[in-house]
Design an enzyme around this catalytic site. Sequence first.
Site, PDB file in Angstrom:
ATOM      1  N   LYS A 141      -0.929   9.582   6.200  1.00 28.89           N
ATOM      2  CA  LYS A 141      -1.236   9.476   7.627  1.00 28.89           C
ATOM      3  C   LYS A 141      -0.496   8.282   8.209  1.00 28.89           C
ATOM      4  O   LYS A 141      -0.283   7.317   7.485  1.00 28.89           O
ATOM      5  CB  LYS A 141      -2.739   9.358   7.881  1.00 28.89           C
ATOM      6  CG  LYS A 141      -3.484   8.279   7.101  1.00 28.89           C
ATOM      7  CD  LYS A 141      -3.400   6.830   7.353  1.00 28.89           C
ATOM      8  CE  LYS A 141      -3.295   6.200   8.669  1.00 28.89           C
ATOM      9  NZ  LYS A 141      -3.414   4.683   8.568  1.00 28.89           N
ATOM     10  N   ILE A 165      -0.102   1.645  -0.687  1.00 29.88           N
ATOM     11  CA  ILE A 165      -1.067   2.744  -0.832  1.00 29.88           C
ATOM     12  C   ILE A 165      -0.694   3.660  -2.000  1.00 29.88           C
ATOM     13  O   ILE A 165      -1.565   4.219  -2.665  1.00 29.88           O
ATOM     14  CB  ILE A 165      -1.226   3.537   0.497  1.00 29.88           C
ATOM     15  CG1 ILE A 165      -2.511   4.356   0.461  1.00 29.88           C
ATOM     16  CG2 ILE A 165      -0.029   4.416   0.804  1.00 29.88           C
ATOM     17  CD1 ILE A 165      -3.785   3.589   0.308  1.00 29.88           C
ATOM     18  N   SER A 202      11.983   5.319  -4.859  1.00 36.37           N
ATOM     19  CA  SER A 202      11.731   4.127  -4.058  1.00 36.37           C
ATOM     20  C   SER A 202      12.961   3.238  -4.169  1.00 36.37           C
ATOM     21  O   SER A 202      13.542   3.124  -5.246  1.00 36.37           O
ATOM     22  CB  SER A 202      10.483   3.408  -4.590  1.00 36.37           C
ATOM     23  OG  SER A 202       9.722   2.859  -3.551  1.00 36.37           O
ATOM     24  N   ARG A 203      13.333   2.620  -3.045  1.00 36.89           N
ATOM     25  CA  ARG A 203      14.574   1.848  -3.038  1.00 36.89           C
ATOM     26  C   ARG A 203      14.450   0.553  -3.820  1.00 36.89           C
ATOM     27  O   ARG A 203      15.404   0.085  -4.430  1.00 36.89           O
ATOM     28  CB  ARG A 203      14.975   1.522  -1.591  1.00 36.89           C
ATOM     29  CG  ARG A 203      15.198   2.727  -0.711  1.00 36.89           C
ATOM     30  CD  ARG A 203      15.164   2.344   0.748  1.00 36.89           C
ATOM     31  NE  ARG A 203      13.934   1.590   1.064  1.00 36.89           N
ATOM     32  CZ  ARG A 203      13.668   1.042   2.235  1.00 36.89           C
ATOM     33  NH1 ARG A 203      14.534   1.138   3.211  1.00 36.89           N
ATOM     34  NH2 ARG A 203      12.534   0.386   2.437  1.00 36.89           N
ATOM     35  N   ASP A 251      -2.195   2.183  13.652  1.00 35.84           N
ATOM     36  CA  ASP A 251      -2.156   2.565  12.237  1.00 35.84           C
ATOM     37  C   ASP A 251      -3.569   2.618  11.655  1.00 35.84           C
ATOM     38  O   ASP A 251      -3.961   3.647  11.102  1.00 35.84           O
ATOM     39  CB  ASP A 251      -1.236   1.627  11.428  1.00 35.84           C
ATOM     40  CG  ASP A 251      -1.233   1.979   9.954  1.00 35.84           C
ATOM     41  OD1 ASP A 251      -0.456   2.863   9.557  1.00 35.84           O
ATOM     42  OD2 ASP A 251      -2.043   1.406   9.192  1.00 35.84           O
TER      43      ASP A 251
HETATM   44  P1  NAP Z   1       4.102  -0.310   2.341  1.00 34.13           P
HETATM   45  O1  NAP Z   1       3.317  -1.116   1.349  1.00 34.13           O
HETATM   46  O2  NAP Z   1       5.021  -1.014   3.267  1.00 34.13           O
HETATM   47  O3  NAP Z   1       4.877   0.783   1.495  1.00 34.13           O
HETATM   48  C1  NAP Z   1       5.736   1.740   2.058  1.00 34.13           C
HETATM   49  C2  NAP Z   1       6.912   1.910   1.114  1.00 34.13           C
HETATM   50  O4  NAP Z   1       7.790   2.870   1.689  1.00 34.13           O
HETATM   51  C3  NAP Z   1       7.712   0.645   0.936  1.00 34.13           C
HETATM   52  O5  NAP Z   1       7.242  -0.091  -0.192  1.00 34.13           O
HETATM   53  C4  NAP Z   1       9.140   1.130   0.769  1.00 34.13           C
HETATM   54  O6  NAP Z   1       9.462   1.195  -0.619  1.00 34.13           O
HETATM   55  C5  NAP Z   1       9.144   2.577   1.304  1.00 34.13           C
HETATM   56  N1  NAP Z   1      10.035   2.720   2.441  1.00 34.13           N
HETATM   57  C6  NAP Z   1      10.946   3.691   2.627  1.00 34.13           C
HETATM   58  N2  NAP Z   1      11.586   3.559   3.776  1.00 34.13           N
HETATM   59  C7  NAP Z   1      11.084   2.466   4.361  1.00 34.13           C
HETATM   60  C8  NAP Z   1      11.363   1.805   5.584  1.00 34.13           C
HETATM   61  N3  NAP Z   1      12.290   2.258   6.425  1.00 34.13           N
HETATM   62  N4  NAP Z   1      10.662   0.692   5.867  1.00 34.13           N
HETATM   63  C9  NAP Z   1       9.723   0.220   5.026  1.00 34.13           C
HETATM   64  N5  NAP Z   1       9.406   0.823   3.845  1.00 34.13           N
HETATM   65  C10 NAP Z   1      10.096   1.934   3.521  1.00 34.13           C
HETATM   66  O7  NAP Z   1       3.127   0.561   3.261  1.00 34.13           O
HETATM   67  P2  NAP Z   1       1.712   1.188   2.861  1.00 34.13           P
HETATM   68  O8  NAP Z   1       0.634   0.251   3.236  1.00 34.13           O
HETATM   69  O9  NAP Z   1       1.742   1.727   1.484  1.00 34.13           O
HETATM   70  O10 NAP Z   1       1.654   2.367   3.950  1.00 34.13           O
HETATM   71  C11 NAP Z   1       2.448   3.523   3.850  1.00 34.13           C
HETATM   72  C12 NAP Z   1       1.760   4.643   4.610  1.00 34.13           C
HETATM   73  O11 NAP Z   1       0.479   4.845   4.026  1.00 34.13           O
HETATM   74  C13 NAP Z   1       1.528   4.317   6.093  1.00 34.13           C
HETATM   75  O12 NAP Z   1       1.739   5.469   6.880  1.00 34.13           O
HETATM   76  C14 NAP Z   1       0.068   3.905   6.133  1.00 34.13           C
HETATM   77  O13 NAP Z   1      -0.546   4.212   7.383  1.00 34.13           O
HETATM   78  C15 NAP Z   1      -0.525   4.768   5.026  1.00 34.13           C
HETATM   79  N6  NAP Z   1      -1.760   4.204   4.469  1.00 34.13           N
HETATM   80  C16 NAP Z   1      -1.824   2.900   4.052  1.00 34.13           C
HETATM   81  C17 NAP Z   1      -3.026   2.385   3.569  1.00 34.13           C
HETATM   82  C18 NAP Z   1      -3.163   0.960   3.075  1.00 34.13           C
HETATM   83  O14 NAP Z   1      -4.281   0.540   2.768  1.00 34.13           O
HETATM   84  N7  NAP Z   1      -2.092   0.181   2.947  1.00 34.13           N
HETATM   85  C19 NAP Z   1      -4.158   3.195   3.507  1.00 34.13           C
HETATM   86  C20 NAP Z   1      -4.044   4.517   3.892  1.00 34.13           C
HETATM   87  C21 NAP Z   1      -2.844   5.012   4.369  1.00 34.13           C
HETATM   88  P3  NAP Z   1      10.988   0.939  -1.072  1.00 34.13           P
HETATM   89  O15 NAP Z   1      11.461  -0.263  -0.293  1.00 34.13           O
HETATM   90  O16 NAP Z   1      10.870   0.698  -2.535  1.00 34.13           O
HETATM   91  O17 NAP Z   1      11.713   2.193  -0.719  1.00 34.13           O
END
Ligand code: NAP
Length: 305
Positions: free
Chosen positions: A85, A9, A31-32, A163
């Site tokens: 969120k 996101i 970011s890690r 979620d």
């Molecule tokens: P994602 O692709 O998994 O990205 C989250 C990032 O957070 C990871 O790439 C990771 O980057 C970092 N991170 C730090 N600590 C972490 C941990 N303990 N476990 C996993 N990742 C960790 O997730 P996302 O889809 O972007 O979603 C993130 C948030 O945005 C959620 O709360 C979700 O509900 C919200 N959201 C998502 C969307 C969507 O379409 N995907 C839409 C609206 C809102 P590093 O490993 O580089 O640190």
Amino acid sequence: MGLVGLGKIARDEHLPAIAHTQGAELVAVASRNAAAEGIACYPDLTAMLAGQPDIDAVILCQPPAVRYEAACAALLAGKHVFLEKPPGATLSEVDALVDLARRKNLTLYASWHSRYSAPVAQARAWCAARRLTRIAITWKEDVRRWHPGQDWIWEAGGFGVFDPGINALSILTEVLDDQIRLIDAALHIPAGRAAPIAVDMEMATAQGVPISAAFDWRQTGPQIWQIAFEAGDELYLFSQGGDDAAHTAVGAESTLTQEYRAMYRRFVDLVRSGASDVDLAPLQLVADACLRGTTYITERFEDME
Ligand code: NAP
């Protein structure tokens, strides 16, 4: 601004929305495992705060279970905070952040992107002018398509199907002025996982209008994100396209992009006016479903077939 958690996101919506917002500039990312081109990158928030002491605000895009510590650190360093969120993994931790932000005189923004789509205001006006008789939420999508490889989403505090489901609850609680009460819930959790793959919720407004919600992540074929508001014979069907990008005309912004742009305008306004915006109503309903609901263990489910 500095952003933490360069995942899906953050790349898809936050970076472009910040670039589009007057008064906002992204100067650092923490970011890690990922880096953004042309921006100072750090392995974690602590390093980012040390390396970029002049940033005014921190945007937290990691999974909800790890956001509290980061939000505390950012507020204690004197930074305004934007929470993706859902704002946290528990109600009490977000309450603690509200209190900390107030004491530090800083903005805390718990964002709910789905509230910013145009049909939400239309649904609100439609419902305000009628005596509602029934509301039915159907939020059914294919987790393999939308969350591939996101292990955190199946862990405790990862929310599972809540979620996406909490997006529907954020719309519901924005459309209705009435208090909403959780009556019962059924949570279906795959063996070996900590979070549900499907949830059924039974709720009611203070006026006694019944509300049902069916969240399911096993939906292949057509993806359904809809809320039916009924007032006697009349129906207002709210439907939202998570895959709206595919239906967006070339050169036009998708609904999600419009939502994120609106949220950054809101965040800049909040910071400028010294206010916060934290509405916990959607998270409260999820918490109540977990408190009151019955858990059923279903067959094992793997992300990749
Ligand atoms: P994602 O692709 O998994 O990205 C989250 C990032 O957070 C990871 O790439 C990771 O980057 C970092 N991170 C730090 N600590 C972490 C941990 N303990 N476990 C996993 N990742 C960790 O997730 P996302 O889809 O972007 O979603 C993130 C948030 O945005 C959620 O709360 C979700 O509900 C919200 N959201 C998502 C969307 C969507 O379409 N995907 C839409 C609206 C809102 P590093 O490993 O580089 O640190």
